[in-house]
Design an enzyme around this catalytic site. Structure first.
Site, PDB file in Angstrom:
ATOM      1  N   ASP A 184       2.261   9.341  -5.441  1.00 14.47           N
ATOM      2  CA  ASP A 184       2.246  10.797  -5.197  1.00 14.47           C
ATOM      3  C   ASP A 184       2.591  11.149  -3.748  1.00 14.47           C
ATOM      4  OD1 ASP A 184      -0.090   9.945  -4.018  1.00 14.47           O
ATOM      5  OD2 ASP A 184      -1.438  11.141  -5.257  1.00 14.47           O
ATOM      6  N   HIS A 227       0.872  -1.178   0.000  1.00  9.93           N
ATOM      7  CA  HIS A 227       0.000   0.000   0.000  1.00  9.93           C
ATOM      8  C   HIS A 227       0.906   1.224   0.000  1.00  9.93           C
ATOM      9  CE1 HIS A 227      -4.091   1.818   1.079  1.00  9.93           C
ATOM     10  NE2 HIS A 227      -3.259   2.843   0.938  1.00  9.93           N
ATOM     11  N   HIS A 278      -9.720   1.198  -0.475  1.00  9.64           N
ATOM     12  CA  HIS A 278      -9.620   1.937   0.786  1.00  9.64           C
ATOM     13  C   HIS A 278     -11.004   1.868   1.441  1.00  9.64           C
ATOM     14  CE1 HIS A 278      -6.055   3.848  -1.004  1.00  9.64           C
ATOM     15  NE2 HIS A 278      -5.771   4.353   0.172  1.00  9.64           N
ATOM     16  N   GLU A 298     -11.282   3.536   6.720  1.00  9.09           N
ATOM     17  CA  GLU A 298     -10.087   4.267   7.160  1.00  9.09           C
ATOM     18  C   GLU A 298     -10.490   5.458   8.025  1.00  9.09           C
ATOM     19  OE1 GLU A 298      -7.831   6.038   3.968  1.00  9.09           O
ATOM     20  OE2 GLU A 298      -6.215   6.708   5.286  1.00  9.09           O
ATOM     21  N   HIS A 329       1.471   4.878  -2.138  1.00 13.50           N
ATOM     22  CA  HIS A 329       1.015   5.844  -3.157  1.00 13.50           C
ATOM     23  C   HIS A 329       2.221   6.548  -3.784  1.00 13.50           C
ATOM     24  CE1 HIS A 329      -3.346   5.860  -2.073  1.00 13.50           C
ATOM     25  NE2 HIS A 329      -2.873   5.460  -0.897  1.00 13.50           N
ATOM     26  N   ASP A 340       2.387   6.629   2.483  1.00 11.54           N
ATOM     27  CA  ASP A 340       2.945   7.837   1.863  1.00 11.54           C
ATOM     28  C   ASP A 340       4.313   8.154   2.474  1.00 11.54           C
ATOM     29  OD1 ASP A 340       0.542   8.683   0.251  1.00 11.54           O
ATOM     30  OD2 ASP A 340      -0.357   8.696   2.241  1.00 11.54           O
ATOM     31  N   GLY A 361      -9.739   8.296  -2.000  1.00 10.44           N
ATOM     32  CA  GLY A 361     -10.404   9.594  -1.831  1.00 10.44           C
ATOM     33  C   GLY A 361     -11.355   9.600  -0.655  1.00 10.44           C
TER      34      GLY A 361
HETATM   35 ZN   LIG Z   1      -3.809   4.865   0.892  1.00 10.72          ZN
END
Ligand SMILES: [Zn+2]
Length: 355
Positions: free
Chosen positions: A23, A19, A211, A214, A21, A292, A184
């Site tokens: 970005d 998992h 997702h 969360e 990302h 991230d 999102g």
């Molecule tokens: Zn995520």
């Protein structure tokens, strides 16, 4: 065992990050260089002053503050050359801490422009990942995220790109697109609205994750299970519903946990500890991931050390790392091949395992 010895152990442990990302994985130094090259205005023009703007500190107050960082980064993510570089550097960072396989996710429509299509975004990512594999040896694949706030037109384009690039037969030889995710605001745009994409993915034999649970309640977790997703991103609200929890255990649906991510986005209130340990005790298959790494200023070694602080032993964490191989989005023969490599490396380390 000292903190340093534990850190060294977790750094050496063969790991997967499922998992992650793209970005959210930029190095601050790369942000600065790209901003200069593409003449994108940043809040500061030197690394020291810029870093607090592109990394979310422990003092982050809300999910909004967390998401604001992405708005700053997006103008840099709309150039093929920049995308390729970011993907390449991510593989370099993964290899540096013995992540043997990483599943990189992105919402291509967030990066697409009139001059750069979703297909071109994905091509650039794959190019960077392939170069990374050649130079650093870490294998990878790509998960395409639909974006909850996007309309059907954008999400259809992203899904079409996914179909076009999907190729899961030789992931360990060459990076490819393997699966579907939904990212999102889950409170405003419930999973159920995206059911048709998941039904279609299932028919096409694509790997799926989502997702869910969360930031809010269990409705999106119920929907994800109804859509037979293979994995769940975060799922931290699962503890609120014992029946749903039992279902996740029975079906062996693994959770993609991001410990630091959940704390920084305030998905877990500061007064509470992360439920990862409780999930494990309840028999849920959990995996540890960065989510991230760039924005959080962490690596996966940090997340394993965090889990150790939550009460997991080094042996349990080695087992979790090995177990995560079984949930990779690739054919079972390739998973088995990777598992054998992990087992050999872990058994080599076990004599020195800190308790
Ligand atoms: Zn995520």
């Amino acid at each position: 065992m000292s903190a340093e010895a534990l850190d060294a152990f977790f750094r050496r442990l063969p790991k997967t990050d499922i998992h992650c990302h793209l970005d959210g994985s930029l190095r601050p130094a790369t942000v600065l260089e790209l901003a200069r090259r593409y003449k994108v205005k940043m809040p500061a023009d030197n690394l020291e002053d810029l870093t607090p703007h592109v990394q979310v500190a422990a003092t982050c107050r809300s999910l909004k503050e967390f998401l604001d960082v992405f708005y700053l980064l997006y103008p840099l993510l709309r150039y093929a050359e920049a995308i390729e570089r970011i993907a390449y550097e991510l593989i370099e960072d993964c290899a540096a801490e013995n992540i043997r396989h990483v599943e990189v996710r992105l919402a291509p429509e967030l990066q697409a422009t009139e001059k750069l299509s979703s297909d071109q975004v994905i091509s650039a990512v794959l190019k960077g990942l392939k170069k990374g594999l050649e130079d650093f040896g870490t294998t990878s694949s790509v998960i395409i995220c639909l974006f909850r706030a996007h309309g059907p037109k954008e999400n259809r384009r992203a899904f079409s790109s996914l179909r076009k690039f999907f190729k899961a037969d030789s992931i360990l030889e060459e990076p490819a697109v393997v699966g579907l995710d939904l990212a999102g605001d889950e409170a405003k745009y419930p999973t159920i609205e995206f059911s048709s994409f998941y039904e279609e993915a299932k028919k096409l034999g694509l790997y799926t994750t989502c997702h869910a649970g969360e930031t809010v309640g269990t409705a999106n977790l119920t929907a994800a299970l109804e859509l037979s997703v293979m994995r769940i991103g975060h799922g931290i609200h699962l503890m609120e519903d014992p029946k749903l929890l039992a279902e996740v255990v029975r079906r062996r649906v693994p959770l993609e946990i991001g410990l630091t991510s959940n704390m920084r986005t305030k998905s877990i209130p500061e007064s509470q500890t992360h439920p990862a340990r409780a999930f494990h005790r309840a028999g849920v298959a959990i995996t540890l991931n960065t989510d991230d790494r760039g924005i959080l200023g962490i690596d996966l070694t940090h997340e394993y050390a965090f889990a150790h602080k939550l009460g997991f032993t080094a042996d349990e964490l080695a087992a979790i790392s090995l177990g995560s191989v079984d949930h990779l989005f690739m054919p079972s023969a390739q998973r088995a091949k990777l598992r054998r490599r992990f087992e050999a490396e872990i058994s080599d380390m076990s004599a020195k395992s800190p308790k």
